[in-house]
Design an enzyme around this catalytic site. Structure first.
Site, PDB file in Angstrom:
ATOM      1  N   HIS A  65       9.256 -12.045 -21.893  1.00  0.00           N
ATOM      2  CA  HIS A  65       8.957 -11.802 -20.279  1.00  0.00           C
ATOM      3  C   HIS A  65       9.870 -12.077 -19.519  1.00  0.00           C
ATOM      4  O   HIS A  65      10.083 -11.668 -18.247  1.00  0.00           O
ATOM      5  CB  HIS A  65       7.308 -12.202 -19.899  1.00  0.00           C
ATOM      6  CG  HIS A  65       6.443 -11.352 -20.583  1.00  0.00           C
ATOM      7  ND1 HIS A  65       6.389 -11.007 -21.701  1.00  0.00           N
ATOM      8  CD2 HIS A  65       5.176 -10.965 -20.073  1.00  0.00           C
ATOM      9  CE1 HIS A  65       5.333 -10.205 -21.947  1.00  0.00           C
ATOM     10  NE2 HIS A  65       4.558 -10.268 -20.974  1.00  0.00           N
ATOM     11  N   ARG A  72       8.827  -3.986  31.031  1.00  0.00           N
ATOM     12  CA  ARG A  72       7.337  -3.881  31.542  1.00  0.00           C
ATOM     13  C   ARG A  72       6.270  -3.991  30.375  1.00  0.00           C
ATOM     14  O   ARG A  72       5.240  -4.827  30.568  1.00  0.00           O
ATOM     15  CB  ARG A  72       7.255  -2.462  32.377  1.00  0.00           C
ATOM     16  CG  ARG A  72       6.088  -2.716  33.272  1.00  0.00           C
ATOM     17  CD  ARG A  72       5.524  -1.393  34.190  1.00  0.00           C
ATOM     18  NE  ARG A  72       6.310  -0.351  33.952  1.00  0.00           N
ATOM     19  CZ  ARG A  72       6.188   1.165  34.094  1.00  0.00           C
ATOM     20  NH1 ARG A  72       4.912   1.307  34.141  1.00  0.00           N
ATOM     21  NH2 ARG A  72       7.139   1.968  34.164  1.00  0.00           N
ATOM     22  N   TYR A  78       9.799   0.555  30.312  1.00  0.00           N
ATOM     23  CA  TYR A  78       8.903   0.011  29.409  1.00  0.00           C
ATOM     24  C   TYR A  78       9.513  -1.061  28.505  1.00  0.00           C
ATOM     25  O   TYR A  78       8.824  -2.098  28.346  1.00  0.00           O
ATOM     26  CB  TYR A  78       8.766   1.185  28.397  1.00  0.00           C
ATOM     27  CG  TYR A  78       7.932   2.240  28.814  1.00  0.00           C
ATOM     28  CD1 TYR A  78       7.434   2.448  30.380  1.00  0.00           C
ATOM     29  CD2 TYR A  78       7.448   3.214  28.106  1.00  0.00           C
ATOM     30  CE1 TYR A  78       6.612   3.366  30.893  1.00  0.00           C
ATOM     31  CE2 TYR A  78       6.735   4.422  28.645  1.00  0.00           C
ATOM     32  CZ  TYR A  78       6.403   4.513  29.906  1.00  0.00           C
ATOM     33  OH  TYR A  78       5.353   5.580  30.650  1.00  0.00           O
ATOM     34  N   PHE A  87      -4.790 -11.790 -10.414  1.00  0.00           N
ATOM     35  CA  PHE A  87      -3.248 -11.758 -10.683  1.00  0.00           C
ATOM     36  C   PHE A  87      -2.805 -10.617  -9.751  1.00  0.00           C
ATOM     37  O   PHE A  87      -1.649 -10.405  -9.650  1.00  0.00           O
ATOM     38  CB  PHE A  87      -3.069 -11.463 -12.029  1.00  0.00           C
ATOM     39  CG  PHE A  87      -3.503 -10.184 -12.847  1.00  0.00           C
ATOM     40  CD1 PHE A  87      -3.210  -8.956 -12.412  1.00  0.00           C
ATOM     41  CD2 PHE A  87      -4.416 -10.584 -13.823  1.00  0.00           C
ATOM     42  CE1 PHE A  87      -3.762  -8.070 -13.327  1.00  0.00           C
ATOM     43  CE2 PHE A  87      -5.105  -9.587 -14.517  1.00  0.00           C
ATOM     44  CZ  PHE A  87      -4.686  -8.057 -14.211  1.00  0.00           C
ATOM     45  N   GLU A 131      -1.546  -1.656 -17.951  1.00  0.00           N
ATOM     46  CA  GLU A 131      -1.437  -2.026 -16.250  1.00  0.00           C
ATOM     47  C   GLU A 131      -1.225  -0.762 -15.427  1.00  0.00           C
ATOM     48  O   GLU A 131       0.223  -0.526 -15.322  1.00  0.00           O
ATOM     49  CB  GLU A 131      -0.276  -3.139 -16.394  1.00  0.00           C
ATOM     50  CG  GLU A 131      -0.703  -4.330 -17.222  1.00  0.00           C
ATOM     51  CD  GLU A 131       0.612  -5.105 -17.327  1.00  0.00           C
ATOM     52  OE1 GLU A 131       1.748  -4.965 -16.812  1.00  0.00           O
ATOM     53  OE2 GLU A 131       0.402  -6.399 -18.177  1.00  0.00           O
ATOM     54  N   TYR A 154      -8.640 -12.878 -25.322  1.00  0.00           N
ATOM     55  CA  TYR A 154      -7.550 -12.369 -24.769  1.00  0.00           C
ATOM     56  C   TYR A 154      -6.348 -13.601 -24.296  1.00  0.00           C
ATOM     57  O   TYR A 154      -6.823 -14.221 -23.398  1.00  0.00           O
ATOM     58  CB  TYR A 154      -7.848 -11.670 -23.572  1.00  0.00           C
ATOM     59  CG  TYR A 154      -6.221 -10.942 -22.838  1.00  0.00           C
ATOM     60  CD1 TYR A 154      -5.537  -9.917 -23.682  1.00  0.00           C
ATOM     61  CD2 TYR A 154      -5.870 -11.522 -21.958  1.00  0.00           C
ATOM     62  CE1 TYR A 154      -4.181  -9.697 -22.950  1.00  0.00           C
ATOM     63  CE2 TYR A 154      -4.444 -11.119 -21.235  1.00  0.00           C
ATOM     64  CZ  TYR A 154      -3.969 -10.204 -22.105  1.00  0.00           C
ATOM     65  OH  TYR A 154      -2.616 -10.008 -21.457  1.00  0.00           O
ATOM     66  N   ASN A 166       0.836 -16.091 -14.851  1.00  0.00           N
ATOM     67  CA  ASN A 166       0.283 -15.131 -14.406  1.00  0.00           C
ATOM     68  C   ASN A 166      -0.235 -15.346 -13.153  1.00  0.00           C
ATOM     69  O   ASN A 166      -1.110 -16.301 -13.058  1.00  0.00           O
ATOM     70  CB  ASN A 166      -0.925 -15.113 -15.380  1.00  0.00           C
ATOM     71  CG  ASN A 166      -1.558 -13.626 -15.731  1.00  0.00           C
ATOM     72  OD1 ASN A 166      -1.199 -12.940 -14.638  1.00  0.00           O
ATOM     73  ND2 ASN A 166      -2.245 -13.005 -16.765  1.00  0.00           N
TER      74      ASN A 166
END
Length: 651
Positions: free
Chosen positions: A185, A389, A386, A435, A520, A155, A298
């Site tokens: 990409h 404190r 508060y 990844f 994905e 791959y 990646n």
């Protein structure tokens, strides 16, 4: 037409010059004018004419005569700096050819040496591979070369990507495959990352590649390092990553610049076509070999580089929030009884105990007598609200949250996050899921939720300072109320920022959208987690800046009484940049000035010596929380290559 690139207070401005007989002074004024135009408050100046400055070259820092003409004094597209009188050189300023850089040695696995990643983003360091790293990289590359030679189906090396993983690519197209991957990409949108953030991103990617699990060639990795060392920074849009399979879009834009396409920035050139920027620095575009495009894109480095900055800034504002709250408590005439050691010993959360300790170190009357505290010692008030404190309990969990997130991000930046992974000792590649950005995504969502509470409780303290029924001070901290509105709308700004944070704190990592034709099918959305965490932290800084101003203004109405010595030092620091509020004036510049003090950690620097002195005197009562600076286990500075700039030999 000649053009000059001018540096003004951290910004680079391109200034065309129609008349080469214009003077250097004209160039400086024109640059300042453009700088003021881009600032909502005109950079704090009423007009260009009131600005006093001198000018110098970026290269060599040689001073320029303001009366000389640009034609006589400068070359076309030379880089110069406007230095405004009263300013100090920005720590982010990088000359066109950085001088006195440190050399960082890069290791393929964790070492005892460490490096503050945020400092690395400032461009003061060069990176160099160790022989050990070189050997690891070479060994993993040999595995890739054998796969290609034997035409094994693996791959991303001899196949397509994502849905095309079953498409085998012939050897003759393997280089084209990698270039196509990077180009296709590179689909991000939005504003580019700043140079500092891009440097961090590039440094993290180099750190991963040097571990020897990516299959990149030594030649290519050394080219990437040369680009980093020359401060040539690709154009990386901030939006487009879903955080699995890694930060594909932003890292592809990073790789696109490395191959000489798209845009790139450097101090020498500004923004220009990548191939010209590389050429101007004597560098050649990278020619991708099989698997190298995939190796470059990646991983989770976009998430983690922004995450490092987020945790660093979160730690800084958390420390200073304690100081600001202590000052507010003094102004509101609160009691220190709630910070007693025994109270926190029976609920021993580390962050809670540390915050209570800081309050004691700033307010302990035995160490730092306070005339303000003495003035109400015998009042009939039993306990405080508060918001005062419970500061140790509320601020404390923020500190513990930051420590938790720091641990995850530190592990992540020192991890190999490629796919497939190359294991040279086994002579094989293995596809996995390192990844996936779920770890940093979840952690940064948690960080935003935790740090937001500093702003939420601060806004309530601002309300108490401004409300005369709660503070016994003039309404909105100003005299002649009605004619003057004082801090009325500053409090509204704080409320608006807190409300924005409520939406920004919705976790991005609870969402997942299937991508790449369901290949994905679960993603982290970590990029948005990192970006919104930074926005939340900036809002927190701004809210606390408003509280700091309000508390100092409250002090004015308690004079001539004085608070404790460390808090008087904080007051003096604020008054060095913001004068007391006598009558209404333009408020935004005051908030910006106070915000800058917090971002630069000036408030912490003033108070820290008193806190640490108190700590030394009360050991083992207190144990400080470790600082939030990130260490890159794979980076170390060599003493042989270190210039004497006051730094230690190892970072």
């Amino acid at each position: 037409m000649p053009r000059y690139t001018v540096h003004v207070r951290g910004e680079w401005l391109a200034v065309p010059c129609l008349n080469s007989r214009n003077t250097i002074q004209w160039l400086g004024k024109e640059a300042v004018r453009r700088y003021m135009k881009n600032k909502p408050d005109n950079g704090g100046f009423a007009s260009v004419e009131e600005v006093r400055f001198y000018m110098r070259r970026c290269k060599g820092l040689g001073l320029l005569d303001l009366d000389d003409t640009v034609e006589d004094a400068l070359e076309d597209n030379e880089f110069v700096e406007v230095v405004i009188e009263g300013d100090i050189m920005s720590p982010d300023f990088i000359p066109s050819q950085p001088e006195g850089q440190f050399c960082m040695y890069l290791y393929p696995k964790l070492k005892d040496g460490s490096l503050n990643l945020v400092d690395l983003g400032k461009g003061l360091y060069k990176i160099k591979l160790t022989p050990e790293a070189e050997a690891k990289v070479k060994q993993s590359r040999e595995v890739i070369e054998r796969i290609v030679k034997e035409q094994t189906v693996v791959y991303g090396i001899t196949t397509g990507f994502g849905k095309f993983a079953r498409t085998v690519i012939p050897n003759s197209n393997l280089r084209e495959l990698q270039v196509n991957l990077v180009r296709s990409h590179s689909a991000g949108v939005g504003k580019p990352l700043t140079p500092e953030r891009t440097r961090m991103l590039l440094a993290l990617r180099i750190n991963v590649l040097a571990k020897g699990y990516s299959g990149i060639s030594l030649e290519t990795l050394e080219q990437v390092i040369e680009v980093f060392n020359a401060s040539c920074l690709p154009y990386i849009p901030e939006k487009g990553t879903v955080g699995a399979s890694g930060d594909l879009a932003p890292l592809s834009h990073l790789a696109l610049g490395l191959i000489g396409e798209g845009k790139m920035w450097s101090p020498k050139s500004g923004w220009a076509d990548a191939k010209y920027v590389l050429e101007a620095h004597g560098l050649k575009p990278i020619t991708l070999k099989p698997k190298e495009g995939l190796a470059l894109i990646n991983g989770t480095q976009m998430i983690t580089s922004l995450g490092c900055e987020a945790v660093e800034r979160a730690g800084a504002i958390a420390r200073q929030a304690d100081i600001i709250a202590a000052l507010t408590l003094e102004v509101l005439k609160g009691t220190t009884r709630a910070f007693d050691t025994d109270i926190h010993a029976v609920r021993p959360h580390r962050g809670q105990a540390e915050v209570a300790f800081r309050f004691r170190s700033l307010l302990d009357s035995d160490h730092h007598p306070s005339e303000i505290a003495e003035s109400h010692r015998f009042c009939d008030r039993v306990q405080d609200a508060y918001t005062m404190r419970c500061c140790p309990q509320v601020h404390g969990i923020v500190n513990d949250t930051i420590a938790f997130v720091k641990d995850i991000i530190t592990t992540e930046i020192n991890s190999a996050t490629d796919n497939p992974m190359v294991f040279a000792e086994r002579e094989e590649t293995i596809s996995g899921g390192n990844f996936h950005g779920e770890y940093p995504a979840k952690a940064l969502d948690y960080l935003a939720i935790g740090v937001h509470e500093l702003a939420a409780i601060s806004e309530r303290r601002i309300e108490r300072l401004c409300n005369p029924s709660l503070s016994e001070l003039p309404a909105f901290l100003v005299t002649e109320g009605g004619l003057n509105s004082g801090f009325m709308i500053a409090h509204c700004t704080a409320a608006a920022l807190v409300s924005e944070n409520k939406a920004l704190c919705h976790p991005s990592s609870v969402d997942s959208l299937s991508t790449s034709a369901a290949t994905e099918d679960h993603v982290s959305m970590g990029g948005w987690a990192a970006r919104k965490a930074l926005r939340v932290i900036e809002h927190v800084e701004q809210v606390l800046a408003i509280e700091l101003l309000a508390a100092c203004q409250g002090i004015e109405f308690l004079r001539p009484l004085r608070t404790t010595t460390p808090l008087e030092k904080v007051y003096d620091l604020v008054r060095s940049v913001v004068r007391p509020w006598i009558k209404d004036r333009f408020m935004a510049p005051d908030i910006e000035a106070a915000h800058r003090l917090l971002v630069e950690q000036k408030v912490w620097e003033v108070a820290k010596p008193y806190i640490e002195k108190y700590r030394r005197e009360h050991i083992p009562e207190s144990r400080p929380i470790s600082p939030t600076a990130f260490s890159l286990g794979s980076l170390r500075m060599s003493a042989d290559d270190c210039h004497d700039h006051g730094h230690q030999n190892e970072l």
